[in-house]
Design a protein around this motif. Sequence first.
Motif, PDB file in Angstrom:
ATOM      1  N   ALA A 184     -78.936 -41.984  59.673  1.00  9.44           N
ATOM      2  CA  ALA A 184     -77.759 -41.169  59.359  1.00  9.44           C
ATOM      3  C   ALA A 184     -76.647 -42.021  58.792  1.00  9.44           C
ATOM      4  N   GLY A 185     -75.813 -41.366  58.014  1.00 15.69           N
ATOM      5  CA  GLY A 185     -74.652 -42.028  57.446  1.00 15.69           C
ATOM      6  C   GLY A 185     -73.795 -41.009  56.729  1.00 15.69           C
ATOM      7  N   GLY A 186     -72.538 -41.329  56.528  1.00 12.35           N
ATOM      8  CA  GLY A 186     -71.634 -40.459  55.786  1.00 12.35           C
ATOM      9  C   GLY A 186     -71.156 -41.157  54.532  1.00 12.35           C
ATOM     10  N   GLN A 187     -70.237 -40.529  53.830  1.00 15.66           N
ATOM     11  CA  GLN A 187     -69.742 -41.117  52.588  1.00 15.66           C
ATOM     12  C   GLN A 187     -69.069 -42.470  52.804  1.00 15.66           C
ATOM     13  N   TYR A 241     -89.227 -41.921  57.867  1.00 17.25           N
ATOM     14  CA  TYR A 241     -87.765 -42.031  57.857  1.00 17.25           C
ATOM     15  C   TYR A 241     -87.182 -40.647  57.559  1.00 17.25           C
ATOM     16  N   LEU A 242     -86.480 -40.079  58.554  1.00 12.09           N
ATOM     17  CA  LEU A 242     -85.778 -38.813  58.379  1.00 12.09           C
ATOM     18  C   LEU A 242     -84.323 -39.121  58.052  1.00 12.09           C
ATOM     19  N   GLU A 243     -83.902 -38.751  56.860  1.00 16.77           N
ATOM     20  CA  GLU A 243     -82.546 -39.062  56.412  1.00 16.77           C
ATOM     21  C   GLU A 243     -81.638 -37.854  56.587  1.00 16.77           C
ATOM     22  N   GLY A 244     -80.423 -38.099  57.068  1.00 18.03           N
ATOM     23  CA  GLY A 244     -79.472 -37.011  57.222  1.00 18.03           C
ATOM     24  C   GLY A 244     -78.035 -37.472  57.037  1.00 18.03           C
ATOM     25  N   LYS A 245     -77.180 -36.529  56.748  1.00 18.22           N
ATOM     26  CA  LYS A 245     -75.754 -36.819  56.632  1.00 18.22           C
ATOM     27  C   LYS A 245     -75.046 -36.257  57.863  1.00 18.22           C
ATOM     28  N   ILE A 246     -74.125 -37.029  58.392  1.00 16.92           N
ATOM     29  CA  ILE A 246     -73.393 -36.587  59.583  1.00 16.92           C
ATOM     30  C   ILE A 246     -72.526 -35.389  59.216  1.00 16.92           C
ATOM     31  N   SER A 277     -81.592 -34.408  54.725  1.00 16.92           N
ATOM     32  CA  SER A 277     -81.567 -34.583  53.275  1.00 16.92           C
ATOM     33  C   SER A 277     -82.938 -34.929  52.696  1.00 16.92           C
ATOM     34  N   CYS A 278     -83.717 -35.790  53.380  1.00 16.01           N
ATOM     35  CA  CYS A 278     -85.042 -36.112  52.859  1.00 16.01           C
ATOM     36  C   CYS A 278     -85.895 -36.773  53.946  1.00 16.01           C
ATOM     37  N   GLU A 279     -87.186 -36.879  53.674  1.00 14.53           N
ATOM     38  CA  GLU A 279     -88.132 -37.512  54.581  1.00 14.53           C
ATOM     39  C   GLU A 279     -89.055 -38.408  53.768  1.00 14.53           C
ATOM     40  N   THR A 280     -89.232 -39.645  54.231  1.00 11.39           N
ATOM     41  CA  THR A 280     -90.066 -40.605  53.520  1.00 11.39           C
ATOM     42  C   THR A 280     -91.094 -41.198  54.471  1.00 11.39           C
ATOM     43  N   VAL A 281     -92.337 -41.343  53.999  1.00 11.71           N
ATOM     44  CA  VAL A 281     -93.387 -41.990  54.780  1.00 11.71           C
ATOM     45  C   VAL A 281     -93.701 -43.339  54.153  1.00 11.71           C
ATOM     46  N   VAL A 282     -93.629 -44.390  54.964  1.00 16.64           N
ATOM     47  CA  VAL A 282     -93.880 -45.758  54.514  1.00 16.64           C
ATOM     48  C   VAL A 282     -95.022 -46.335  55.357  1.00 16.64           C
ATOM     49  N   PRO A 283     -95.975 -47.048  54.746  1.00 20.50           N
ATOM     50  CA  PRO A 283     -97.063 -47.635  55.527  1.00 20.50           C
ATOM     51  C   PRO A 283     -96.538 -48.678  56.509  1.00 20.50           C
ATOM     52  N   GLY A 284     -96.960 -48.570  57.764  1.00 19.12           N
ATOM     53  CA  GLY A 284     -96.555 -49.520  58.793  1.00 19.12           C
ATOM     54  C   GLY A 284     -97.768 -50.040  59.550  1.00 19.12           C
ATOM     55  N   ILE A 299     -80.391 -43.838  64.190  1.00 23.37           N
ATOM     56  CA  ILE A 299     -79.828 -43.144  65.342  1.00 23.37           C
ATOM     57  C   ILE A 299     -80.786 -43.190  66.523  1.00 23.37           C
ATOM     58  N   VAL A 300     -82.069 -42.934  66.241  1.00 23.50           N
ATOM     59  CA  VAL A 300     -83.073 -42.920  67.302  1.00 23.50           C
ATOM     60  C   VAL A 300     -84.445 -43.129  66.663  1.00 23.50           C
ATOM     61  N   ARG A 301     -85.398 -43.653  67.422  1.00 22.53           N
ATOM     62  CA  ARG A 301     -86.774 -43.769  66.951  1.00 22.53           C
ATOM     63  C   ARG A 301     -87.688 -43.023  67.910  1.00 22.53           C
ATOM     64  N   ILE A 302     -88.591 -42.239  67.357  1.00 26.26           N
ATOM     65  CA  ILE A 302     -89.529 -41.448  68.151  1.00 26.26           C
ATOM     66  C   ILE A 302     -90.941 -41.931  67.835  1.00 26.26           C
ATOM     67  N   ASP A 303     -91.646 -42.450  68.843  1.00 31.92           N
ATOM     68  CA  ASP A 303     -93.006 -42.943  68.653  1.00 31.92           C
ATOM     69  C   ASP A 303     -94.016 -41.916  69.147  1.00 31.92           C
ATOM     70  N   ARG A 304     -95.109 -41.815  68.395  1.00 31.61           N
ATOM     71  CA  ARG A 304     -96.176 -40.887  68.775  1.00 31.61           C
ATOM     72  C   ARG A 304     -97.519 -41.573  68.581  1.00 31.61           C
ATOM     73  N   GLU A 305     -98.269 -41.744  69.661  1.00 32.97           N
ATOM     74  CA  GLU A 305     -99.607 -42.320  69.570  1.00 32.97           C
ATOM     75  C   GLU A 305    -100.377 -42.039  70.858  1.00 32.97           C
ATOM     76  N   SER A 306    -101.699 -42.108  70.748  1.00 37.03           N
ATOM     77  CA  SER A 306    -102.547 -41.937  71.920  1.00 37.03           C
ATOM     78  C   SER A 306    -102.655 -43.263  72.663  1.00 37.03           C
TER      79      SER A 306
END
Length: 332
Positions: free
Chosen positions: A116-119, A28-33, A48-55, A126-133
């Motif tokens: 993304a989000g603002g106050q 999860y890539l978090e950002g402010k607009i 603002s931050c990046e979090t890795v969660v087991p999926g 906003i978008v999801r990017i998948d990466r796999e073989s």
Amino acid sequence: MSQHLVNYIDKLQNQKIMIIGDMVADVYLEGKISRISREAPVLILEHSCETVVPGGAANAVHNAATLGGQVYAVGVIGDDNAGQQLTQVLTKKNVNTQGFIVDSSRPTITKTRVMAGGQATVRQQIVRIDRESRQALVTNIENQLLSYVEENIRNMDAVVMSDYGSFTVSSAVREFVIEACSKAGIPSMVDSRYNVMAYKGIKLVKQNESEAANALGFRVLDQNSLIQVGQEMLERLDSEAVLITQGPEGMTLFERCGSISHIPVSNKSEVYDVTGAGDTVVVTMMLALAAGASYYDAACLANFAAGVVVRKPGTATASPVELKRAIGEHQP
């Protein structure tokens, strides 16, 4: 019945469970607009931050560890940052990750969500990017995975194959696990998104309604076709039990003895996000079986665990304390 189920929760602790499957890093890539870009009509986000969660199968691993199981995770990761972070997250949960085979020729399966989000705005994707073989495992990696499974599987109290269609559970792995568990009398379960009918001989099967319908050529399932699909799957796979989850309608358990049990959801009014709830169902049921529960009691306990995680956003887990509380609060 409620107290009867509560008694199993403490018995889940330290049950040895091996989970083999497609390990996914949900990033999860978090950002402010900030503003609109001058280069194109798109938003500019201030990171603002990046979090890795087991999926994927890693979510099943995470759930089993949170419930207190002694978890042996088996899968393939890349020689990359996502694989390292996923390993670190699970190791901190006391998961045994020695079964993670590193393949430098393929990336860790990664699903990156830009949030993304603002106050004054709601946080949203906003978008999801998948990466796999999209390639099958090379022989060397498959042999390493099989070797680890062969060395450890007979010490397990339960085994799960979590097949998301990303090639970790190859035909060789699938056949070896089914045969080894059958010979050793170890409960084995499959949760397969696309290929469940290839798991002939597996003791337990978990499918959601859509997966079960697709597996047997139905577009949708009504009450009659649900029973037909459950019974046919049970017979064709030569299994002892099939559990079909039905979202807000609960779940239905089909047993070889002929019993068909419908288990309604514990609380329809508090559903927030069903993401990953199927993984919770699988590992809760298997840990309960390892602790001596019947198929029906194990499914009921799994239903309560799912009721806990759907009240949380994203892929989530249920702790023993939360599970006990949910059962205690339940009004049938």
